[in-house]
Design a protein around this motif. Sequence first.
Motif, PDB file in Angstrom:
ATOM      1  N   ILE A   3      -2.275   5.909   7.423  1.00  0.00           N
ATOM      2  CA  ILE A   3      -3.197   5.574   6.322  1.00  0.00           C
ATOM      3  C   ILE A   3      -4.657   5.610   6.799  1.00  0.00           C
ATOM      4  N   GLU A   4      -4.875   5.339   8.105  1.00  0.00           N
ATOM      5  CA  GLU A   4      -6.253   5.336   8.624  1.00  0.00           C
ATOM      6  C   GLU A   4      -6.902   6.711   8.478  1.00  0.00           C
ATOM      7  N   THR A  28     -10.571  -2.002   3.643  1.00  0.00           N
ATOM      8  CA  THR A  28      -9.522  -2.458   4.564  1.00  0.00           C
ATOM      9  C   THR A  28      -8.254  -2.691   3.754  1.00  0.00           C
ATOM     10  N   VAL A  29      -7.151  -2.124   4.227  1.00  0.00           N
ATOM     11  CA  VAL A  29      -5.870  -2.398   3.567  1.00  0.00           C
ATOM     12  C   VAL A  29      -5.166  -3.495   4.351  1.00  0.00           C
ATOM     13  N   ILE A  51      -7.224  -1.139   8.854  1.00  0.00           N
ATOM     14  CA  ILE A  51      -5.939  -1.810   8.601  1.00  0.00           C
ATOM     15  C   ILE A  51      -6.031  -3.238   9.140  1.00  0.00           C
ATOM     16  N   TYR A  87      -3.470  -6.929   9.305  1.00  0.00           N
ATOM     17  CA  TYR A  87      -2.202  -7.574   8.955  1.00  0.00           C
ATOM     18  C   TYR A  87      -2.422  -9.051   8.615  1.00  0.00           C
ATOM     19  N   LYS A 103       3.484  -5.040   8.061  1.00  0.00           N
ATOM     20  CA  LYS A 103       3.614  -3.666   8.589  1.00  0.00           C
ATOM     21  C   LYS A 103       4.477  -2.773   7.698  1.00  0.00           C
ATOM     22  N   ILE A 163       2.420  -1.003   5.046  1.00  0.00           N
ATOM     23  CA  ILE A 163       1.275  -0.157   5.416  1.00  0.00           C
ATOM     24  C   ILE A 163       1.808   1.203   5.870  1.00  0.00           C
ATOM     25  N   ILE A 223       0.847  -1.199   0.000  1.00  0.00           N
ATOM     26  CA  ILE A 223       0.000   0.000   0.000  1.00  0.00           C
ATOM     27  C   ILE A 223       0.887   1.255   0.000  1.00  0.00           C
ATOM     28  N   LYS A 224       2.003   1.156   0.719  1.00  0.00           N
ATOM     29  CA  LYS A 224       2.886   2.314   0.907  1.00  0.00           C
ATOM     30  C   LYS A 224       3.386   2.902  -0.418  1.00  0.00           C
TER      31      LYS A 224
END
Length: 303
Positions: free
Chosen positions: A195-196, A183-184, A202, A204, A188, A191, A162-163
């Motif tokens: 992002i929230e 939801t992503v 989120i 994992y 870790k 992410i 996502i980053k």
Amino acid sequence: MQSLYKTSHLLDTEHLSHKELNLIFDLARKFKNNDTLGTHRGTNVGFLFHEASTRTKGSFLIACKNLGINVLDLSPQNSSFVKGESLVDTAENLIALGVNLFVIRHNQSGIMNYLSEKIDVPIINGGDGMHAHPTQALLDAFTLIEHFGSIENKKVSIIGDIKHSRVARSNIHTLKTLGAEITVIGPKTFIPIGIEKMGVNISYSLDTILESDIIMALRIQKERQLSGLIPSFSDYASCYGIKEKHLTEIKSEAVIMHPGPVNRGIEISGKVADSKNSLILEQTTNGIFIRMAVISLLLEGNL
Ligand code: CP
């Protein structure tokens, strides 16, 4: 900096309202139904693809051909960019040759926002660095609306890096505007902090996809793995790869998407990519009609 010009561009999806999204989707639907073809004969579009592309470039080329538009395809290796000419000088010279709109892909995030301050013809962002890929998000949303009718309150999982993903960022903006719950998912290191604040959940754990209506896997960008963000491709595939066994565990009506290019066996198995739940090739096809719609609306000053 305030733009000197009033020209509209498509640089991201952040600022597209629900009304503007519907305008694009309605026109794309008309093009898909063959209602209007060849409406921009004599127009010139400049392609500046500074990164490789199959789907985006291919569908923009077909979109232009369907609209009767001439394409000047100036890849950097075939242009005076190799002699050191800047993007701004290249664009200004192409405008002098009669270019009415640019489609640009570039590895530098935000470079088209900079260029849009310097020139007064529309720019469509075909993907810039980690920033945005607006037409990808538009074609994804169009494909989903075609499939489900509406995506309001649908549960969407976006899995992967996502980053560093321009596709994730553009999709989050568009799908949120259309009322989806996102939801992503990823390790870790994939992410981004904060992002929230974009209004997403989120997770994992890949188990989150079992509750999802829409499962969107992102390409693992091999260059990131080299910088140590994940231990290995096989480790990523074992924790976050969507595999054949998931097809019996997810909702039967859930759909699987991927912007391409797919690394089969890493983020998604070949069986999953080719399954009846997969919309991957519909996404590619719909790229033509979304891009026809965006080109038309920008050339007509309606976006
Ligand atoms: N989805 C996408 O942008 O694919 P290409 O890189 O092949 O254009």
